[in-house]
Design an enzyme around this catalytic site. Structure first.
Site, mmCIF file in Angstrom:
data_model
loop_
_atom_site.group_PDB
_atom_site.id
_atom_site.type_symbol
_atom_site.label_atom_id
_atom_site.label_comp_id
_atom_site.label_asym_id
_atom_site.label_seq_id
_atom_site.Cartn_x
_atom_site.Cartn_y
_atom_site.Cartn_z
ATOM 1 N N HIS A 57 9.449 -24.640 7.229
ATOM 2 C CA HIS A 57 8.454 -25.443 7.943
ATOM 3 C C HIS A 57 7.024 -25.193 7.471
ATOM 4 O O HIS A 57 6.203 -26.112 7.504
ATOM 5 C CB HIS A 57 8.524 -25.157 9.450
ATOM 6 C CG HIS A 57 9.709 -25.792 10.114
ATOM 7 N ND1 HIS A 57 9.837 -25.914 11.487
ATOM 8 C CD2 HIS A 57 10.837 -26.357 9.586
ATOM 9 C CE1 HIS A 57 10.974 -26.527 11.780
ATOM 10 N NE2 HIS A 57 11.607 -26.789 10.650
ATOM 11 N N GLY A 117 -2.134 -6.050 7.953
ATOM 12 C CA GLY A 117 -3.396 -5.988 7.205
ATOM 13 C C GLY A 117 -3.289 -6.635 5.839
ATOM 14 O O GLY A 117 -4.171 -7.407 5.426
ATOM 15 N N ASP A 131 0.856 -1.183 0.000
ATOM 16 C CA ASP A 131 0.000 0.000 0.000
ATOM 17 C C ASP A 131 0.897 1.239 0.000
ATOM 18 O O ASP A 131 2.122 1.138 -0.190
ATOM 19 C CB ASP A 131 -1.017 -0.028 1.154
ATOM 20 C CG ASP A 131 -0.402 0.218 2.527
ATOM 21 O OD1 ASP A 131 0.836 0.371 2.624
ATOM 22 O OD2 ASP A 131 -1.161 0.260 3.512
ATOM 23 N N HIS A 132 0.309 2.405 0.232
ATOM 24 C CA HIS A 132 1.046 3.675 0.163
ATOM 25 C C HIS A 132 2.141 3.782 1.225
ATOM 26 O O HIS A 132 3.100 4.535 1.056
ATOM 27 C CB HIS A 132 0.065 4.845 0.348
ATOM 28 C CG HIS A 132 -0.729 4.751 1.605
ATOM 29 N ND1 HIS A 132 -1.833 3.921 1.727
ATOM 30 C CD2 HIS A 132 -0.572 5.325 2.825
ATOM 31 C CE1 HIS A 132 -2.312 4.010 2.948
ATOM 32 N NE2 HIS A 132 -1.569 4.856 3.642
ATOM 33 N N ARG A 169 7.538 -34.231 7.721
ATOM 34 C CA ARG A 169 6.437 -34.047 8.681
ATOM 35 C C ARG A 169 5.752 -32.698 8.479
ATOM 36 O O ARG A 169 4.573 -32.535 8.815
ATOM 37 C CB ARG A 169 6.944 -34.170 10.114
ATOM 38 C CG ARG A 169 7.854 -33.047 10.579
ATOM 39 C CD ARG A 169 8.450 -33.341 11.952
ATOM 40 N NE ARG A 169 9.152 -32.220 12.543
ATOM 41 C CZ ARG A 169 10.398 -31.857 12.214
ATOM 42 N NH1 ARG A 169 11.057 -32.529 11.278
ATOM 43 N NH2 ARG A 169 10.976 -30.823 12.811
ATOM 44 N N HIS A 170 6.468 -31.750 7.924
ATOM 45 C CA HIS A 170 5.876 -30.424 7.707
ATOM 46 C C HIS A 170 4.849 -30.432 6.578
ATOM 47 O O HIS A 170 3.940 -29.615 6.548
ATOM 48 C CB HIS A 170 6.975 -29.403 7.432
ATOM 49 C CG HIS A 170 7.999 -29.332 8.526
ATOM 50 N ND1 HIS A 170 7.676 -28.943 9.800
ATOM 51 C CD2 HIS A 170 9.316 -29.658 8.539
ATOM 52 C CE1 HIS A 170 8.765 -29.001 10.562
ATOM 53 N NE2 HIS A 170 9.761 -29.445 9.824
ATOM 54 N N CYS A 184 2.856 -3.393 3.983
ATOM 55 C CA CYS A 184 2.036 -2.237 4.339
ATOM 56 C C CYS A 184 2.725 -1.619 5.562
ATOM 57 O O CYS A 184 3.902 -1.894 5.810
ATOM 58 C CB CYS A 184 0.575 -2.602 4.571
ATOM 59 S SG CYS A 184 0.240 -3.722 5.940
ATOM 60 N N GLY A 185 2.028 -0.795 6.307
ATOM 61 C CA GLY A 185 2.681 -0.140 7.435
ATOM 62 C C GLY A 185 3.208 -1.136 8.455
ATOM 63 O O GLY A 185 4.362 -1.078 8.882
ATOM 64 N N THR A 186 2.349 -2.057 8.857
ATOM 65 C CA THR A 186 2.739 -3.090 9.818
ATOM 66 C C THR A 186 3.014 -4.438 9.162
ATOM 67 O O THR A 186 3.564 -5.334 9.813
ATOM 68 C CB THR A 186 1.612 -3.319 10.840
ATOM 69 O OG1 THR A 186 0.439 -3.721 10.106
ATOM 70 C CG2 THR A 186 1.322 -2.063 11.643
HETATM 71 C C1 RB5 Z 1 -2.181 2.494 6.612
HETATM 72 O O1 RB5 Z 1 -2.241 3.659 7.381
HETATM 73 C C2 RB5 Z 1 -1.985 1.284 7.509
HETATM 74 O O2 RB5 Z 1 -3.135 1.031 8.227
HETATM 75 C C3 RB5 Z 1 -1.574 0.087 6.695
HETATM 76 O O3 RB5 Z 1 -0.410 0.371 5.981
HETATM 77 C C4 RB5 Z 1 -1.266 -1.188 7.467
HETATM 78 O O4 RB5 Z 1 -0.391 -0.937 8.529
HETATM 79 C C5 RB5 Z 1 -2.416 -2.001 7.855
HETATM 80 O O5 RB5 Z 1 -2.285 -3.120 8.369
#
Ligand code: RB5
Length: 149
Positions: A102, A74, A12-13, A136-137, A69-71
């Protein structure tokens, strides 16, 4: 190492710069990179980018994928909704190696707001250098896939 070297990248952005850095890094290693964007910095919705990358892998067009994405969370959740996709978020290289060995993960997710560029490239290298161990995996991966029916 995986022999078919065609990989899809998407984000994403929040992760455009890191995605493009990763694209250049793995292209230099001989991977055929299918970077499906986006390229513009406007806010966008990670589920559609996760699904688009996942469809490239599920269809067989690409062997593996890297999504961001940011984290990383998502877009991972969206990708894992596509049948046949096993995607994990990694913030360390040990986990990136293990999800290949695995779990036979076919997509790696990274949080661009979580890890810096240097660590992200180490995570990518660990993921791409490892192979599924089978044995096994294999049974356990089949159990994961069976949950989706
Ligand atoms: C965007 O602001 C953020 O929510 C997205 O990049 C991500 O971290 C979602 O999981």
């Amino acid at each position: 190492m995986t022999t078919q070297k065609r990989i899809v990248l998407s984000s994403d952005h929040a992760a455009i710069d890191l995605r493009q850095t990763i694209a250049a890094h793995i292209a230099a290693q001989g991977w055929e990179v299918v970077d499906i964007g986006p390229t513009s910095p406007e806010s966008t919705h990670y589920p559609k980018h996760g699904e688009a990358a996942a469809q490239r892998v599920a269809s067989g067009d690409c062997t593996l994928g890297i999504i961001l994405c940011g984290t990383g969370q998502g877009i991972m959740m969206a990708a894992n909704k596509v049948k046949g996709i096993r995607c994990g978020v990694c913030s360390d290289s040990f986990s990136a190696k293990m999800i290949r060995q695995h779990n036979n993960a076919n997509i790696l997710s990274i949080g661009a707001r979580v890890v810096g560029e240097g660590l992200a490239l180490e995570i990518v290298d660990a993921f791409l250098s490892a192979d599924f161990e089978g044995g096994r995996h294999q049974t356990r991966v089949e159990m994961i896939d069976a949950i989706q029916g």
